[in-house]
Design a protein around this motif. Structure first.
Motif, short mmCIF file in Angstrom:
data_model
loop_
_atom_site.label_atom_id
_atom_site.label_comp_id
_atom_site.label_asym_id
_atom_site.label_seq_id
_atom_site.Cartn_x
_atom_site.Cartn_y
_atom_site.Cartn_z
N ASP A 1 0.84 -1.11 0.14
CA ASP A 1 -0.03 -0.16 0.07
C ASP A 1 0.76 1.44 0.01
O ASP A 1 1.90 1.15 0.65
N HIS A 2 0.31 2.42 -0.58
CA HIS A 2 0.99 3.54 -0.62
C HIS A 2 0.76 4.18 0.81
O HIS A 2 -0.27 4.23 1.36
N TRP A 3 1.73 4.52 1.52
CA TRP A 3 1.61 5.49 2.74
C TRP A 3 1.45 6.83 2.41
O TRP A 3 2.65 7.75 2.17
N ASP A 4 0.42 7.55 2.74
CA ASP A 4 0.13 8.81 2.67
C ASP A 4 0.67 9.66 3.70
O ASP A 4 0.58 10.73 3.72
N ALA A 5 0.65 9.32 4.84
CA ALA A 5 0.89 10.04 6.11
C ALA A 5 2.20 10.37 6.20
O ALA A 5 3.26 9.91 5.27
N THR A 6 2.76 11.21 7.12
CA THR A 6 3.91 11.99 7.20
C THR A 6 5.06 10.80 7.61
O THR A 6 4.64 10.02 8.39
N ILE A 7 6.22 10.73 6.66
CA ILE A 7 7.43 9.93 7.20
C ILE A 7 8.42 10.90 7.61
O ILE A 7 8.73 11.92 7.02
N ASP A 8 8.90 10.47 8.79
CA ASP A 8 10.07 11.18 9.42
C ASP A 8 11.28 10.49 9.15
O ASP A 8 11.75 9.42 9.54
N SER A 9 12.08 11.13 8.43
CA SER A 9 12.94 10.59 7.45
C SER A 9 14.32 10.26 8.46
O SER A 9 15.36 9.67 8.09
N THR A 10 14.45 10.98 9.56
CA THR A 10 15.28 10.74 10.56
C THR A 10 15.11 9.40 11.11
O THR A 10 15.85 8.98 12.07
N GLN A 11 13.86 8.82 11.18
CA GLN A 11 13.53 7.55 12.09
C GLN A 11 13.88 6.48 10.95
O GLN A 11 13.25 6.34 10.19
N ILE B 1 14.58 2.00 10.54
CA ILE B 1 14.36 0.78 11.19
C ILE B 1 15.30 -0.31 10.27
O ILE B 1 15.45 -0.15 9.21
N LEU B 2 16.01 -1.15 10.91
CA LEU B 2 16.93 -2.16 10.58
C LEU B 2 16.16 -3.47 10.29
O LEU B 2 15.73 -4.04 11.32
N LEU B 3 16.00 -4.06 9.20
CA LEU B 3 15.30 -5.15 8.64
C LEU B 3 16.18 -6.40 8.30
O LEU B 3 17.21 -6.05 8.01
N PRO B 4 15.55 -7.28 8.43
CA PRO B 4 16.18 -8.71 8.01
C PRO B 4 16.78 -8.45 6.60
O PRO B 4 16.15 -8.08 5.93
N PRO B 5 17.92 -9.28 6.08
CA PRO B 5 18.21 -9.21 4.76
C PRO B 5 17.21 -9.70 3.89
O PRO B 5 16.48 -10.54 4.29
N PRO B 6 17.09 -9.46 2.63
CA PRO B 6 17.75 -8.12 2.01
C PRO B 6 17.12 -6.95 2.14
O PRO B 6 17.52 -5.97 1.45
N LEU B 7 16.19 -6.71 3.09
CA LEU B 7 15.67 -5.31 3.20
C LEU B 7 16.74 -4.36 3.80
O LEU B 7 16.67 -3.08 3.12
N GLY B 8 17.32 -4.51 4.69
CA GLY B 8 18.37 -3.27 5.14
C GLY B 8 17.65 -2.35 6.04
O GLY B 8 16.64 -2.49 6.55
N ILE B 9 18.22 -1.23 6.03
CA ILE B 9 17.64 -0.02 6.70
C ILE B 9 16.52 0.82 5.67
O ILE B 9 17.09 1.11 4.71
N LYS B 10 15.70 1.12 6.44
CA LYS B 10 14.55 1.73 5.80
C LYS B 10 13.79 2.89 6.67
O LYS B 10 14.13 2.78 7.84
N ASN B 11 13.20 3.69 6.07
CA ASN B 11 12.24 4.85 6.97
C ASN B 11 11.21 3.89 7.81
O ASN B 11 10.48 2.99 7.23
N LYS B 12 11.22 4.28 8.97
CA LYS B 12 10.23 3.73 9.99
C LYS B 12 9.15 4.58 10.10
O LYS B 12 9.02 5.75 9.93
N ILE B 13 7.73 3.79 10.19
CA ILE B 13 6.65 4.24 10.51
C ILE B 13 5.92 3.77 11.53
O ILE B 13 6.44 2.65 12.04
N ASP B 14 5.05 4.45 12.48
CA ASP B 14 4.57 3.82 13.58
C ASP B 14 3.15 4.14 13.34
O ASP B 14 2.75 5.09 13.27
N PHE B 15 1.97 3.20 13.76
CA PHE B 15 0.83 3.60 13.47
C PHE B 15 0.01 2.80 14.38
O PHE B 15 0.42 1.70 15.04
N GLU B 16 -1.35 2.95 14.52
CA GLU B 16 -2.14 2.22 15.68
C GLU B 16 -3.43 2.10 15.03
O GLU B 16 -4.01 3.07 14.20
N ARG B 17 -3.92 0.72 14.92
CA ARG B 17 -5.24 0.44 14.34
C ARG B 17 -6.02 -0.56 15.51
O ARG B 17 -5.39 -1.34 16.12
N GLU B 18 -7.23 0.20 15.64
CA GLU B 18 -8.15 -0.47 16.77
C GLU B 18 -7.34 -1.01 18.11
O GLU B 18 -7.52 -1.78 18.52
#
Length: 155
Positions: A41-51, A53-70
């Motif tokens: 999905d396309h993320w429309d909300a704000t992305i703080d490029s200073t945040q 997240i390090l993910l397992p290979p092969p994803l590596g370092i990406k922009n982190k988002i936090d959200f809450e649903r229900e």
């Protein structure tokens, strides 16, 4: 046979009722489907490029988002505003009506399908593309699910 004095009114009322009912059902389905973002999905909300997240290979370092649903807290990763992973440690999150956080490995009948990613953890495939993640060291029947992880592709 009784002849209604205003058949047109009754016909229009039934059509209006049908239209309202279909609209409510469609809106209900739309809001339910939109409650949880999906991988890709396309993320429309704000992305703080200073945040990051390090993910397992092969994803590596990406922009982190936090959200809450229900009331459930999630962390995700985005690349080019596209959601590429979703993670939760929330014990109230359910997949197919089941809660997995804190569940022991011995509770899983398909535990032999676990895949180890060195330094990251042991990933057990669940339904709908989710993985139950266990610690990367000392895996045993009493090891517990630490978090749930979903990514773009399967391991």
């Amino acid at each position: 046979m009784y002849d209604f004095p205003n058949k047109t009114f009754i016909t229009k009322s039934l059509r209006l009722f049908g239209f309202i009912l279909i609209t409510l059902i469609a809106f209900s389905e739309y809001t339910t489907a939109q409650s949880m973002p999906r991988i890709g999905d396309h993320w429309d909300a704000t992305i703080d490029s200073t945040q990051k997240i390090l993910l397992p290979p092969p994803l590596g370092i990406k922009n982190k988002i936090d959200f809450e649903r229900e009331g459930i807290k999630f962390t995700g990763a985005v690349s080019d505003r596209k959601i590429i992973s979703i993670i939760t440690r929330d014990p109230n999150f359910e997949i197919g009506g089941l809660k997995y956080i804190g569940t022991e490995l011995s509770s899983f009948k398909d535990r032999n399908q676990i895949k180890q990613i060195r330094g990251w953890g042991n990933f057990l495939p669940l339904s709908d593309g989710w993985y139950a993640v266990f610690d990367f060291k000392d895996l045993s029947d009493t090891s517990k699910v630490l978090y749930l992880f979903k990514k773009e592709d399967h391991f």
